[in-house]
Design a protein around this motif. Sequence first.
Motif, PDB file in Angstrom:
ATOM      1  N   SER A   1       0.859  -1.323  -0.087  1.00  0.00           N
ATOM      2  CA  SER A   1       0.123  -0.073   0.098  1.00  0.00           C
ATOM      3  C   SER A   1       0.859   1.499   0.047  1.00  0.00           C
ATOM      4  O   SER A   1       0.412   2.243  -0.336  1.00  0.00           O
ATOM      5  N   GLU A   2       2.260   0.965   0.245  1.00  0.00           N
ATOM      6  CA  GLU A   2       3.218   2.511   0.481  1.00  0.00           C
ATOM      7  C   GLU A   2       3.566   2.729  -0.889  1.00  0.00           C
ATOM      8  O   GLU A   2       4.217   3.608  -1.226  1.00  0.00           O
ATOM      9  N   CYS A   3       3.455   1.573  -1.979  1.00  0.00           N
ATOM     10  CA  CYS A   3       4.041   2.118  -3.299  1.00  0.00           C
ATOM     11  C   CYS A   3       3.127   3.001  -4.054  1.00  0.00           C
ATOM     12  O   CYS A   3       1.810   2.915  -3.833  1.00  0.00           O
ATOM     13  N   THR A   4       3.771   3.722  -4.965  1.00  0.00           N
ATOM     14  CA  THR A   4       2.949   4.544  -5.746  1.00  0.00           C
ATOM     15  C   THR A   4       2.279   3.723  -6.756  1.00  0.00           C
ATOM     16  O   THR A   4       2.862   2.627  -7.554  1.00  0.00           O
ATOM     17  N   LYS A   5       1.238   4.174  -7.553  1.00  0.00           N
ATOM     18  CA  LYS A   5       0.448   3.101  -8.300  1.00  0.00           C
ATOM     19  C   LYS A   5      -0.612   3.936  -8.817  1.00  0.00           C
ATOM     20  O   LYS A   5      -1.015   4.992  -8.232  1.00  0.00           O
ATOM     21  N   THR A   6      -1.257   3.430  -9.932  1.00  0.00           N
ATOM     22  CA  THR A   6      -2.396   4.142 -10.572  1.00  0.00           C
ATOM     23  C   THR A   6      -3.770   3.345 -10.217  1.00  0.00           C
ATOM     24  O   THR A   6      -3.803   2.241 -10.530  1.00  0.00           O
ATOM     25  N   LYS A   7      -4.734   3.720  -9.509  1.00  0.00           N
ATOM     26  CA  LYS A   7      -5.924   3.118  -9.017  1.00  0.00           C
ATOM     27  C   LYS A   7      -7.106   3.258 -10.149  1.00  0.00           C
ATOM     28  O   LYS A   7      -7.247   4.293 -10.472  1.00  0.00           O
ATOM     29  N   LEU A   8      -7.603   2.051 -10.590  1.00  0.00           N
ATOM     30  CA  LEU A   8      -8.604   2.420 -11.749  1.00  0.00           C
ATOM     31  C   LEU A   8      -9.729   2.365 -10.980  1.00  0.00           C
ATOM     32  O   LEU A   8     -10.039   1.655 -10.121  1.00  0.00           O
ATOM     33  N   SER A   9     -10.917   2.801 -11.587  1.00  0.00           N
ATOM     34  CA  SER A   9     -12.141   2.893 -11.198  1.00  0.00           C
ATOM     35  C   SER A   9     -12.758   1.347 -11.415  1.00  0.00           C
ATOM     36  O   SER A   9     -12.157   0.541 -12.413  1.00  0.00           O
ATOM     37  N   LEU A  10     -13.921   0.781 -10.952  1.00  0.00           N
ATOM     38  CA  LEU A  10     -14.450  -0.512 -11.177  1.00  0.00           C
ATOM     39  C   LEU A  10     -14.853  -0.560 -12.488  1.00  0.00           C
ATOM     40  O   LEU A  10     -14.551  -1.502 -13.216  1.00  0.00           O
ATOM     41  N   SER A  11     -15.148   0.435 -13.164  1.00  0.00           N
ATOM     42  CA  SER A  11     -15.683   0.434 -14.550  1.00  0.00           C
ATOM     43  C   SER A  11     -14.533   0.334 -15.587  1.00  0.00           C
ATOM     44  O   SER A  11     -14.404  -0.525 -16.640  1.00  0.00           O
ATOM     45  N   SER A  12     -13.640   1.372 -15.101  1.00  0.00           N
ATOM     46  CA  SER A  12     -12.426   0.967 -15.963  1.00  0.00           C
ATOM     47  C   SER A  12     -11.414  -0.264 -15.934  1.00  0.00           C
ATOM     48  O   SER A  12     -11.012  -0.672 -16.849  1.00  0.00           O
ATOM     49  N   GLY A  13     -11.538  -0.743 -14.691  1.00  0.00           N
ATOM     50  CA  GLY A  13     -11.008  -1.770 -14.587  1.00  0.00           C
ATOM     51  C   GLY A  13     -11.528  -2.868 -15.291  1.00  0.00           C
ATOM     52  O   GLY A  13     -11.106  -3.884 -15.721  1.00  0.00           O
ATOM     53  N   LYS A  14     -12.974  -3.056 -15.470  1.00  0.00           N
ATOM     54  CA  LYS A  14     -13.647  -4.255 -16.291  1.00  0.00           C
ATOM     55  C   LYS A  14     -13.157  -4.008 -17.561  1.00  0.00           C
ATOM     56  O   LYS A  14     -13.104  -4.983 -18.129  1.00  0.00           O
ATOM     57  N   MET A  15     -13.101  -2.699 -17.989  1.00  0.00           N
ATOM     58  CA  MET A  15     -12.848  -2.610 -19.630  1.00  0.00           C
ATOM     59  C   MET A  15     -11.279  -3.317 -19.733  1.00  0.00           C
ATOM     60  O   MET A  15     -11.210  -3.721 -20.758  1.00  0.00           O
ATOM     61  N   GLU A  16     -10.534  -2.866 -18.820  1.00  0.00           N
ATOM     62  CA  GLU A  16      -9.011  -3.151 -18.845  1.00  0.00           C
ATOM     63  C   GLU A  16      -9.121  -4.658 -18.684  1.00  0.00           C
ATOM     64  O   GLU A  16      -7.916  -5.321 -19.460  1.00  0.00           O
ATOM     65  N   GLN A  17      -9.755  -5.342 -18.301  1.00  0.00           N
ATOM     66  CA  GLN A  17      -9.645  -6.941 -18.030  1.00  0.00           C
ATOM     67  C   GLN A  17      -9.642  -7.686 -19.432  1.00  0.00           C
ATOM     68  O   GLN A  17      -8.844  -8.686 -19.314  1.00  0.00           O
ATOM     69  N   ASN A  18     -10.142  -7.278 -20.357  1.00  0.00           N
ATOM     70  CA  ASN A  18     -10.152  -7.896 -21.754  1.00  0.00           C
ATOM     71  C   ASN A  18      -8.801  -7.775 -22.473  1.00  0.00           C
ATOM     72  O   ASN A  18      -8.374  -8.576 -23.100  1.00  0.00           O
TER      73      ASN A  18
END
Length: 326
Positions: free
Chosen positions: A76-93
């Motif tokens: 949790s201390e690392c920097t990262k980009t958090k995706l929204s649930l809708s964006s994450g579902k689109m990214e899954q494919n």
Amino acid sequence: VGGDFNNEGTVEVCFDNLWGLISDVGWTDEDAKVICNQIGYKRGMAQPKYNSFYGKPKKTIHLRNVNCAGDENSFSECTKTKLSLSSGKMEQNNTEVAGVDCEYDEPTEPPCIENPDIKPSDACNTPGSFRLMKKGSVSTDEGRFEYCYNGFWTPLCTMDNRLADVACRQLGHTQYSWGAIVESGEFGTLLNYSLIVNITCSGLENSVSDCNLFATDDNCLPWCPHNNVGLRCFDSGDCEEGTIRLVDGIIEQEGRVEICVNQVWGSVCDEGWDKTDAHVVCQQMGHPELEPVVFTGSYFGDGKYPIVYSNLKCGGWENDITECGK
């Protein structure tokens, strides 16, 4: 998840009470090291894995562009980009996901440990009694199974369904009860060993104390530091008999198959699970026109409910899954 051993697999992270995945874009040795350190593999090399090496569960993509220095105490201390649930579902494919191999030569744990340095747990006063412990408190529904033996509480390293059913009935789940055995260590560890080899029941007993207890050889105690057995009891009345549902999928038409048996939700063992069985499920859910895709290996997670069916043998003409052989 997805690895052959506990020290490897696709990385899943929990955000907003939902398990999800990490894009492998920018995934590095340092990122893998932090993951391995956090889950307890603090020695050896941490090897990042790319291109969904251990498989890609049907879950949303939570994170991408992770950037750890390698010395963080928690991911949790690392920097990262958090995706929204809708964006994450689109990214899954169209996104491959990150995995790790925590290269740690973990020794095979022995079935028992000789002459351990016994550190008795809390004292108990009623031999043959038991309790379920959850987050430090006694529960009547779920928790780590602890048995009163020789004046001390001891965990069990193993349990069968008959003992589970007797224990749940004794706790007051009397109308109709399932006992689901929890071996994942979800309820924590009381001791690294057990003072008891096993407790066996016929299933008809009213009390666990009426079952047969097999004590240990004091020189070699059963060894289970990571999986003191837990128990989860379920009462009837939570659902309508024969109802079926799909759980933990990203979209409505996919997920773990759960069916209501004796008014308790339960899952289906994937042994013998095939496309014909899946067709009957889809038909029962109102999609006879859709061609099913079969998933095995707890692809959508184990769930928390007991397994109620195994070795399904549907012919494909049935109207619902309860008509299939099993």
